[in-house]
Scaffold this active site. Structure first.
Site, PDB file in Angstrom:
ATOM      1  N   LYS A   1     -20.495  30.244 -47.362  1.00 21.19           N
ATOM      2  CA  LYS A   1     -19.097  30.197 -46.913  1.00 21.19           C
ATOM      3  C   LYS A   1     -18.642  28.768 -46.630  1.00 21.19           C
ATOM      4  O   LYS A   1     -17.547  28.389 -47.008  1.00 21.19           O
ATOM      5  CB  LYS A   1     -18.895  31.045 -45.645  1.00 21.19           C
ATOM      6  CG  LYS A   1     -19.210  32.521 -45.845  1.00 21.19           C
ATOM      7  CD  LYS A   1     -18.815  33.358 -44.619  1.00 21.19           C
ATOM      8  CE  LYS A   1     -19.568  32.992 -43.350  1.00 21.19           C
ATOM      9  NZ  LYS A   1     -21.018  33.243 -43.398  1.00 21.19           N
TER      10      LYS A   1
ATOM     11  N   ARG B   1     -31.761  24.427 -45.354  1.00 16.89           N
ATOM     12  CA  ARG B   1     -30.435  23.801 -45.289  1.00 16.89           C
ATOM     13  C   ARG B   1     -30.454  22.504 -44.476  1.00 16.89           C
ATOM     14  O   ARG B   1     -31.053  22.444 -43.407  1.00 16.89           O
ATOM     15  CB  ARG B   1     -29.497  24.827 -44.668  1.00 16.89           C
ATOM     16  CG  ARG B   1     -28.107  24.387 -44.501  1.00 16.89           C
ATOM     17  CD  ARG B   1     -27.210  25.582 -44.407  1.00 16.89           C
ATOM     18  NE  ARG B   1     -27.157  26.135 -43.065  1.00 16.89           N
ATOM     19  CZ  ARG B   1     -26.229  27.010 -42.679  1.00 16.89           C
ATOM     20  NH1 ARG B   1     -25.326  27.438 -43.539  1.00 16.89           N
ATOM     21  NH2 ARG B   1     -26.223  27.475 -41.455  1.00 16.89           N
TER      22      ARG B   1
ATOM     23  N   ARG C   1     -15.169  37.567 -36.870  1.00 14.09           N
ATOM     24  CA  ARG C   1     -16.539  38.047 -36.990  1.00 14.09           C
ATOM     25  C   ARG C   1     -16.737  39.391 -36.279  1.00 14.09           C
ATOM     26  O   ARG C   1     -17.830  39.930 -36.328  1.00 14.09           O
ATOM     27  CB  ARG C   1     -17.457  37.038 -36.320  1.00 14.09           C
ATOM     28  CG  ARG C   1     -18.401  36.290 -37.270  1.00 14.09           C
ATOM     29  CD  ARG C   1     -19.140  35.306 -36.397  1.00 14.09           C
ATOM     30  NE  ARG C   1     -20.290  34.695 -36.937  1.00 14.09           N
ATOM     31  CZ  ARG C   1     -20.351  33.476 -37.454  1.00 14.09           C
ATOM     32  NH1 ARG C   1     -19.246  32.785 -37.626  1.00 14.09           N
ATOM     33  NH2 ARG C   1     -21.491  32.958 -37.815  1.00 14.09           N
TER      34      ARG C   1
ATOM     35  N   ARG D   1     -29.470  36.334 -36.430  1.00 16.72           N
ATOM     36  CA  ARG D   1     -28.087  36.131 -36.896  1.00 16.72           C
ATOM     37  C   ARG D   1     -27.726  37.141 -37.989  1.00 16.72           C
ATOM     38  O   ARG D   1     -26.596  37.630 -38.049  1.00 16.72           O
ATOM     39  CB  ARG D   1     -27.903  34.702 -37.398  1.00 16.72           C
ATOM     40  CG  ARG D   1     -27.810  33.702 -36.250  1.00 16.72           C
ATOM     41  CD  ARG D   1     -28.057  32.283 -36.704  1.00 16.72           C
ATOM     42  NE  ARG D   1     -27.096  31.818 -37.671  1.00 16.72           N
ATOM     43  CZ  ARG D   1     -27.358  30.893 -38.595  1.00 16.72           C
ATOM     44  NH1 ARG D   1     -28.555  30.349 -38.672  1.00 16.72           N
ATOM     45  NH2 ARG D   1     -26.427  30.509 -39.420  1.00 16.72           N
TER      46      ARG D   1
ATOM     47  N   ARG E   1     -29.871  22.596 -38.546  1.00 18.74           N
ATOM     48  CA  ARG E   1     -29.269  23.248 -37.394  1.00 18.74           C
ATOM     49  C   ARG E   1     -30.322  23.940 -36.550  1.00 18.74           C
ATOM     50  O   ARG E   1     -31.229  24.555 -37.072  1.00 18.74           O
ATOM     51  CB  ARG E   1     -28.240  24.287 -37.880  1.00 18.74           C
ATOM     52  CG  ARG E   1     -26.878  23.697 -38.081  1.00 18.74           C
ATOM     53  CD  ARG E   1     -25.948  24.648 -38.762  1.00 18.74           C
ATOM     54  NE  ARG E   1     -25.896  25.983 -38.169  1.00 18.74           N
ATOM     55  CZ  ARG E   1     -24.976  26.904 -38.498  1.00 18.74           C
ATOM     56  NH1 ARG E   1     -24.052  26.599 -39.386  1.00 18.74           N
ATOM     57  NH2 ARG E   1     -24.983  28.091 -37.952  1.00 18.74           N
TER      58      ARG E   1
HETATM   59  P1  AMP Z   1     -21.634  29.468 -38.118  1.00 13.59           P
HETATM   60  O1  AMP Z   1     -21.621  27.999 -38.291  1.00 13.59           O
HETATM   61  O2  AMP Z   1     -20.402  30.150 -38.675  1.00 13.59           O
HETATM   62  O3  AMP Z   1     -22.904  30.108 -38.624  1.00 13.59           O
HETATM   63  O4  AMP Z   1     -21.582  29.735 -36.532  1.00 13.59           O
HETATM   64  C1  AMP Z   1     -22.612  29.268 -35.680  1.00 13.59           C
HETATM   65  C2  AMP Z   1     -22.591  30.004 -34.355  1.00 13.59           C
HETATM   66  O5  AMP Z   1     -21.343  29.764 -33.694  1.00 13.59           O
HETATM   67  C3  AMP Z   1     -22.676  31.520 -34.453  1.00 13.59           C
HETATM   68  O6  AMP Z   1     -24.014  31.986 -34.569  1.00 13.59           O
HETATM   69  C4  AMP Z   1     -22.030  31.935 -33.134  1.00 13.59           C
HETATM   70  O7  AMP Z   1     -22.895  31.717 -32.031  1.00 13.59           O
HETATM   71  C5  AMP Z   1     -20.896  30.923 -33.019  1.00 13.59           C
HETATM   72  N1  AMP Z   1     -19.682  31.421 -33.700  1.00 13.59           N
HETATM   73  C6  AMP Z   1     -19.073  30.903 -34.801  1.00 13.59           C
HETATM   74  N2  AMP Z   1     -17.997  31.605 -35.144  1.00 13.59           N
HETATM   75  C7  AMP Z   1     -17.901  32.627 -34.254  1.00 13.59           C
HETATM   76  C8  AMP Z   1     -17.006  33.721 -34.092  1.00 13.59           C
HETATM   77  N3  AMP Z   1     -15.981  33.925 -34.923  1.00 13.59           N
HETATM   78  N4  AMP Z   1     -17.223  34.561 -33.036  1.00 13.59           N
HETATM   79  C9  AMP Z   1     -18.234  34.371 -32.180  1.00 13.59           C
HETATM   80  N5  AMP Z   1     -19.136  33.388 -32.299  1.00 13.59           N
HETATM   81  C10 AMP Z   1     -18.976  32.512 -33.324  1.00 13.59           C
END
Ligand code: AMP
Length: 234
Positions: free
Chosen positions: A22, A135, A97, A179, A168
């Site tokens: 994404k 990654r 989400r 996740r 990360r």
């Molecule tokens: P990502 O970079 O999209 O994988 O997001 C990393 C982390 O940020 C996730 O595992 C959540 O802890 C938090 N996070 C990101 N977007 C959201 C969302 N829309 N709702 C809740 N937590 C989020």
């Protein structure tokens, strides 16, 4: 890229599991369409880096691979979308989400009279784990590399801006599994939610990055053409 004469703001939500691509695809689509790329994960990481109160709160959830509470996330997105650069729309990556987030977002779109397209990037689970664990991300602008599928020219250095690459915290194997479970429980129901609204477009994400980008651009173009025909017919 050709667009329709429709002047309504255009929002594109990239849906898919962690590791579907994404972030990479959102950056490319944002460039192709001239819209901002809004990643809630990136915004939380930015706050974390600066150690703001929001960053410290988010960290408690992010480190475990859990979701930040809806109220916090929704308010953050509402504020981000109120900025001038999101007036014509945006590419959203990592939001919504949960169903509560999707419903709050629907209200924000309705206020703007905006159009919505939701490409769902499908990738088998075994591929996700391999993608996430290899990654590497650039500190300066978040460019994304993979040690096997998309290696930087020089290990540890970003090809685009020369900044340092890092892994990360939540890309560790135990957190990755969690996740993916959270995605299945909380986010996967949005596939049906958006399918029922007729805005979902399925994209096979298990192929080379450039092919996925072209498929996405085609899908967005098709959806825009259909919508403009539908509104002309109305
Ligand atoms: P990502 O970079 O999209 O994988 O997001 C990393 C982390 O940020 C996730 O595992 C959540 O802890 C938090 N996070 C990101 N977007 C959201 C969302 N829309 N709702 C809740 N937590 C989020």
């Amino acid at each position: 890229m050709a667009t329709t004469t429709d002047e309504r703001p255009l929002f594109i939500v990239l849906l898919g599991p962690p590791g579907a691509g994404k972030g990479t695809q959102a950056k490319r689509l944002a460039e192709a369409l001239g819209l901002p790329h809004i990643s809630t994960g990136d915004i939380f990481r930015e706050h974390l880096k600066k150690q703001t109160p929001l960053g410290r709160l988010a960290q408690q959830y992010m480190d475990r691979g859990a979701l930040v509470p809806d109220e916090v996330t929704i308010e953050m997105v509402r504020e981000r979308l109120s900025r001038d650069d999101a007036r014509r729309g945006a590419i959203l990556d990592g939001f919504p989400r949960t169903l509560a987030q999707a419903e709050a977002f629907a209200a924000m779109l309705a206020e703007r009279g905006a159009r919505l397209i939701v490409p769902y990037i499908r990738v088998p689970e075994e591929v996700l784990v391999e993608r996430l664990s290899g990654r590497w991300i650039c500190r300066a602008h978040g460019h994304i590399f993979h040690e096997k599928y998309n290696p930087p020219k020089q290990p540890g250095v970003c090809d685009y801006d020369g900044s340092e690459l890092y892994q990360r915290e939540d890309d560790k194997p135990e957190t990755i599994q969690h996740r993916i479970r959270v995605y299945e429980e909380e986010t996967a129901p949005l596939i049906e939610y958006y399918r029922n609204q007729g805005v979902l477009v399925e994209i096979d994400g298990n192929r080379p990055m450039d092919e996925v980008t072209w498929a996405l651009i085609d899908a967005v173009q098709d959806a825009l053409n259909q919508k403009s025909t539908a509104s002309e017919d109305a």
